[in-house]
Design an enzyme around this catalytic site. Structure first.
Site, short mmCIF file in Angstrom:
data_model
loop_
_atom_site.label_atom_id
_atom_site.label_comp_id
_atom_site.label_asym_id
_atom_site.label_seq_id
_atom_site.Cartn_x
_atom_site.Cartn_y
_atom_site.Cartn_z
N ARG A 143 0.48 -1.33 0.01
CA ARG A 143 0.03 0.34 0.13
C ARG A 143 0.66 1.13 0.25
NH1 ARG A 143 -4.37 -0.53 4.24
NH2 ARG A 143 -4.80 1.92 3.04
N ASN B 46 -8.01 8.33 6.05
CA ASN B 46 -6.99 8.09 5.17
C ASN B 46 -5.87 8.50 5.83
OD1 ASN B 46 -9.34 8.45 2.86
ND2 ASN B 46 -8.16 9.39 2.24
N HIS C 146 -6.82 8.23 11.73
CA HIS C 146 -6.67 6.36 11.15
C HIS C 146 -5.23 6.92 11.99
CE1 HIS C 146 -10.72 5.67 9.76
NE2 HIS C 146 -10.78 5.75 11.19
N CYS D 10 6.89 1.08 16.60
CA CYS D 10 7.04 0.02 18.05
C CYS D 10 5.39 -1.19 18.69
CB CYS D 10 7.88 0.12 19.17
SG CYS D 10 8.14 -1.27 20.79
N CYS E 65 12.58 -2.86 16.56
CA CYS E 65 12.46 -1.77 17.77
C CYS E 65 13.58 -1.80 17.99
CB CYS E 65 11.77 -1.60 18.70
SG CYS E 65 12.05 -0.10 19.47
N THR F 177 -16.43 9.18 1.65
CA THR F 177 -16.43 8.02 2.86
C THR F 177 -18.25 7.56 2.68
OG1 THR F 177 -15.55 7.62 5.06
CG2 THR F 177 -17.12 9.75 4.53
N ASN G 93 -20.18 12.15 -3.15
CA ASN G 93 -20.18 10.97 -2.59
C ASN G 93 -21.12 10.55 -4.27
OD1 ASN G 93 -20.17 8.21 -2.45
ND2 ASN G 93 -19.58 8.40 -0.20
N PRO G 94 -20.52 9.69 -4.66
CA PRO G 94 -21.52 9.29 -5.94
C PRO G 94 -22.39 8.16 -5.63
CG PRO G 94 -19.19 8.65 -6.01
CD PRO G 94 -19.05 9.03 -5.10
#
Ligand code: APR
Length: 241
Positions: free
Chosen positions: A69, A101, A118, A126, A144, A185, A210-211
């Site tokens: 990602r 995001n 988020h 760690c 770590c 969202t 939003n579509p």
């Protein structure tokens, strides 16, 4: 044609609060969370990878997914929706931008002070102490340097608490804003999805971009059924011609 009352509310707003989700990065080629994963990861459900349990069960698999990602996002570019939001900050007295995001595309478009609900894909932490660890380039799970524990992606996983500061700042912005824009969202995941409800209770003008209509559509004063990369530039152009 955008409704005049919406344009007037935005033009006169002293404080605009925006919540974005994966949809605003879709036009940058970053798959939304609930679209089928593409390519290598099409047989995995993100919900089975984005949890502490998944990491404990198979740290290498989760680490590789986040590396994939990170690589995908690093090669993506902010789109017109991100850029319009960066412009919006200079058009209103106060803008609070909250994003679900983790791709950092708002910052790369020029937005500052972004509240990352988020966390961020480009931060490593760690697993035991939670402290930030300099991101390496390892393809396998690093340890770590401080305590030798495994290092994990610096994102907030399902079942984990939202950072206190992000929570407080987002909730107070939603309660104080004049206009609340919910962009890209599905409004399925709380507490982020609760921000729109707070804004409604506080009497803000609430808009969904939003579509596809979401489960909270009935809450909104306005719904712009379009992609963010089209709707956001058009909204700014119509409000501040
Ligand atoms: N412009 C605007 N919205 C779009 C676009 C676009 N170009 N393309 C898709 N969308 C919409 C979809 O209709 C959908 O409602 O974006 C939304 C994406 O929904 P999700 O994939 O559920 O993403 P999101 O709402 O951000 O998920 C919230 O849940 O899975 C967790 O932590 C993860 O941050 C994520 C959170």
């Amino acid at each position: 044609m955008l409704p005049d009352d919406l344009l007037a509310a935005l033009r006169n707003a002293q404080h605009v609060c925006v919540l974005t989700g994966a949809g605003i990065s879709a036009e940058s080629g970053v798959p939304t969370f609930r679209e089928a994963q593409s390519g290598l990861w099409e047989h995995y459900d993100p919900l089975d990878l984005a949890t502490p349990e998944a990491f404990l069960r198979n740290p290498e698999l989760v680490w590789r997914w986040y590396r994939w990602r990170r690589e995908l996002v690093a090669n993506a570019e902010p789109n017109a929706g991100h850029i319009a939001l960066a412009r919006l900050a200079g058009l209103v007295p106060k803008l609070t931008l909250v994003t679900q995001n983790v791709d950092g595309l708002h910052q790369r478009a020029g937005s500052s002070g972004v509240i990352e609900f988020h966390g961020n894909l480009f931060e490593d932490r760690c697993f035991v102490e939670g402290c930030i660890v300099e991101p390496g380039v390892e393809d396998s799970v690093p340890t770590c340097p401080g305590c030798g524990a495994q290092v994990r992606p610096g994102v907030i996983w399902f079942g984990e608490a939202i950072p206190e500061r992000a929570l407080h700042e987002s909730f107070s912005a939603a309660a104080q804003c004049d206009v609340f824009l919910s962009i890209g969202t599905s409004s399925l995941v709380y507490p982020a999805a609760g921000l729109a409800e707070i804004a409604v209770k506080a009497g803000a003008t609430v808009v969904e971009i939003n579509p596809n209509p979401t489960g909270l559509a009935a809450l909104f004063d306005h719904a712009i059924s379009a992609e963010a990369g089209t709707a956001m530039p058009a909204l700014l152009e119509a409000t501040w011609p």
